[in-house]
Design a protein around this motif. Structure first.
Motif, PDB file in Angstrom:
ATOM      1  N   PRO A 171      46.506  84.099  50.344  1.00  0.00           N
ATOM      2  CA  PRO A 171      45.490  85.051  50.797  1.00  0.00           C
ATOM      3  C   PRO A 171      45.518  85.208  52.307  1.00  0.00           C
ATOM      4  O   PRO A 171      45.754  84.252  53.056  1.00  0.00           O
ATOM      5  CB  PRO A 171      44.173  84.422  50.328  1.00  0.00           C
ATOM      6  CG  PRO A 171      44.554  83.529  49.202  1.00  0.00           C
ATOM      7  CD  PRO A 171      45.910  83.004  49.544  1.00  0.00           C
ATOM      8  N   GLY A 172      45.287  86.427  52.772  1.00  0.00           N
ATOM      9  CA  GLY A 172      45.290  86.706  54.203  1.00  0.00           C
ATOM     10  C   GLY A 172      43.884  86.873  54.728  1.00  0.00           C
ATOM     11  O   GLY A 172      42.924  86.274  54.213  1.00  0.00           O
ATOM     12  N   ASN A 173      43.743  87.714  55.751  1.00  0.00           N
ATOM     13  CA  ASN A 173      42.444  87.972  56.375  1.00  0.00           C
ATOM     14  C   ASN A 173      41.509  88.629  55.365  1.00  0.00           C
ATOM     15  O   ASN A 173      41.753  89.744  54.903  1.00  0.00           O
ATOM     16  CB  ASN A 173      42.636  88.864  57.597  1.00  0.00           C
ATOM     17  CG  ASN A 173      41.335  89.129  58.327  1.00  0.00           C
ATOM     18  OD1 ASN A 173      40.278  88.631  57.958  1.00  0.00           O
ATOM     19  ND2 ASN A 173      41.416  89.915  59.400  1.00  0.00           N
ATOM     20  N   ALA A 174      40.410  87.957  55.016  1.00  0.00           N
ATOM     21  CA  ALA A 174      39.480  88.449  53.992  1.00  0.00           C
ATOM     22  C   ALA A 174      38.777  89.728  54.410  1.00  0.00           C
ATOM     23  O   ALA A 174      38.244  90.451  53.572  1.00  0.00           O
ATOM     24  CB  ALA A 174      38.448  87.365  53.657  1.00  0.00           C
ATOM     25  N   GLY A 175      38.754  90.004  55.730  1.00  0.00           N
ATOM     26  CA  GLY A 175      38.062  91.203  56.186  1.00  0.00           C
ATOM     27  C   GLY A 175      38.978  92.383  56.419  1.00  0.00           C
ATOM     28  O   GLY A 175      38.519  93.443  56.868  1.00  0.00           O
ATOM     29  N   ASP A 176      40.246  92.263  56.086  1.00  0.00           N
ATOM     30  CA  ASP A 176      41.211  93.335  56.363  1.00  0.00           C
ATOM     31  C   ASP A 176      41.287  94.282  55.150  1.00  0.00           C
ATOM     32  O   ASP A 176      41.755  93.911  54.079  1.00  0.00           O
ATOM     33  CB  ASP A 176      42.583  92.732  56.649  1.00  0.00           C
ATOM     34  CG  ASP A 176      43.594  93.790  57.093  1.00  0.00           C
ATOM     35  OD1 ASP A 176      43.207  94.978  57.190  1.00  0.00           O
ATOM     36  OD2 ASP A 176      44.768  93.424  57.324  1.00  0.00           O
ATOM     37  N   ALA A 177      40.844  95.520  55.336  1.00  0.00           N
ATOM     38  CA  ALA A 177      40.838  96.516  54.243  1.00  0.00           C
ATOM     39  C   ALA A 177      41.966  97.528  54.386  1.00  0.00           C
ATOM     40  O   ALA A 177      41.956  98.568  53.705  1.00  0.00           O
ATOM     41  CB  ALA A 177      39.501  97.239  54.208  1.00  0.00           C
TER      42      ALA A 177
END
Length: 484
Positions: A373-379
């Motif tokens: 998993p990467g940056n949880a806030g990156d959409a």
């Protein structure tokens, strides 16, 4: 006139009146019997030496051959249009209209909304899972449509088999009735009942295959399809067909995996353009199996291909390597444009993001090729997936024309095409139904009129009473002579 001559005339008149009353009674009793034709007695004067009287020439069966022929042809067209319209309604129901819950358009809209929702909170696992499940539901909806198309082809194949069996049996029955009519005519026996039976059998044949009836010697008939094939000429032709029972997208008459028709062992054309038996319910089933359904399969396959191609590009998901399958796959593999046939049946969500296959929904946010998993806030990727759906692109296959479509527009175009085709079939069915009804009513108008038959019966009773009175008078004259 001598007494003997008077008695002979009266007796022959009684016989004629009795036979005529029998025919009138049969006419009234069978006024609503399908295939029954009104009968009248043909009589003439009989002058043999000094004796007169009534000669019974035979029974006349009153039919209008032209109206019956037109009614049969219109019945064939009505049966044909009914079958194709039912098919069109079936496929349109599978795809659904945009305003219908569960339609392809609705599933696509749900998927697009789920991507937008997930993009607003990329850290929410439940939203990522909803997006993955939305994609899975969309793929399954396309599978359902494609499977329904093949079910329609399989049903058509089974219907062809049952109709060919019925057609062969009915042709044999007409052949047998022809033999009986020939024998009855040789014995000078009334054949009206046999002709009624034969008319019903030919009506049954004409529902499946439009036919032309040609009169032959001794009261027999020959049957030809309007496409020029001999169905009955002395002996009934043998129609051959081998059912497949289960039809897949990869089967066709051209490659020999599906059976065509044979007549007496010879292959015949079954296409809608120049089919030898085209026009009735049998021809409609061939058109559904070999033309209409494959055309629908081509369109739904093109839709599936367009969906795969939208998400297979590294410009949408940078984590993908060349040759890697994207969000939607061909049974887990990347798209092979040379294997497009049946693609809609094989369409699947990539197992890497499918929770139902053990996948991880966070890859909807971080990429199919991501290992962790990467940056949880990156959409960014979620927004790119949503943009891929709205991207205007020209489909690489299918009959959608040269215009560019978004995924929503392409699905709506497919739905619109099906609706337009169904509406056209409805209009043709309406015309065929009206024509068939009017010709049926016209045929019935020339049938038995019970009021007229009752009037005829009264006239016959008067003739019977007059002849009986002559016999009674002759009897009285003989009594008088015997007393002298």
């Amino acid at each position: 006139m001598s007494i003997t001559s008077a008695l002979n005339s009266a007796m022959s008149g009684l016989r004629a009146a009795s036979r005529a009353s029998e025919l009138v009674s049969n006419n009234i009793a069978n006024a609503s019997t399908p295939g029954y034709a009104r009968r009248t007695l043909s009589i003439s004067s009989n002058m043999t030496g000094d004796f007169g009287g009534v000669r019974i020439n035979g029974v006349q069966r009153h039919v209008d051959a032209q109206i019956i022929s037109d009614r049969r042809l219109s019945g064939s067209e009505f049966g044909y249009r009914s079958a194709t319209t039912n098919y069109m309604n079936r496929i349109e129901d599978l795809v659904g209209t945009p305003d219908k819950q569960g339609s392809l358009s609705a599933r696509l809209a749900d998927f697009e909304n789920s991507l937008i929702t997930a993009g607003s909170r990329p850290d929410a696992i439940e939203r990522l899972s909803a997006a993955a499940l939305g994609a899975s539901d969309l793929a399954k909806s396309i599978n359902t449509v494609a499977d329904g198309i093949q079910d329609a082809r399989s049903d058509a194949d089974r219907n062809i088999a049952s109709q060919v069996t019925r057609l062969n049996d009915t042709l044999k029955a007409v052949e047998a009735v022809n033999v009986k009519i020939t024998a009855a005519n040789a014995r000078s026996v009334d054949v009206s009942g046999l002709q009624d039976q034969r008319q019903l059998l030919i009506d049954e044949i004409s529902e499946m295959v439009p036919v032309r009836v040609v009169d032959r010697d001794h009261g027999t008939v020959a049957l030809y399809s309007t496409g020029g094939s001999i169905l009955l000429e002395g002996r009934a032709s043998e129609i051959g067909f081998e059912p497949a029972n289960l039809v897949t997208p990869y089967m066709s008459v051209g490659d020999g995996t599906l059976s065509g028709l044979t007549i007496n062992g010879y292959q015949v054309n079954t296409s809608s353009a120049s089919g030898r038996l085209h026009g009735g319910t049998l021809g409609a089933q061939f058109e559904i199996r070999d033309e209409l359904a494959p055309e629908a399969q081509t369109q739904i396959d093109a839709l599936a291909r367009d969906l795969i191609e939208r998400f297979e590009s590294a410009s949408v998901d940078p984590s993908l390597n060349p040759g890697d399958p994207g969000l939607f796959t061909d049974e887990g593999a990347a798209l092979d444009a040379t294997q497009e046939l049946g693609l809609a049946n094989r369409l699947e969500l990539n197992a890497l993001v499918d929770p139902n296959q053990g996948g991880e929904s966070w890859r909807m946010r971080d990429g199919l090729g991501a290992s962790t998993p990467g940056n949880a806030g990156d959409a960014t990727l979620l927004n790119a997936l949503a943009d891929a759906l709205t991207d205007q692109r020209v489909p690489n296959s299918g009959a959608f024309g040269p215009a560019a479509f978004s995924a929503t527009d392409l699905t709506a175009s497919l739905s619109s095409q099906l609706g337009s085709d169904r509406l056209r079939e409805d209009q043709m069915l309406s015309f065929a139904s009206t024509q068939f009804y009017e010709l049926t009513q016209l045929e019935l108008a020339g049938g038995v009129d019970t009021d007229v038959e009752l009037q005829n019966l009264m006239v016959i009773e008067q003739a019977y009473a007059a002849n009986a009175r002559v016999i009674e008078t002759v009897d009285q004259m003989f009594d008088t002579l015997m007393r002298i």
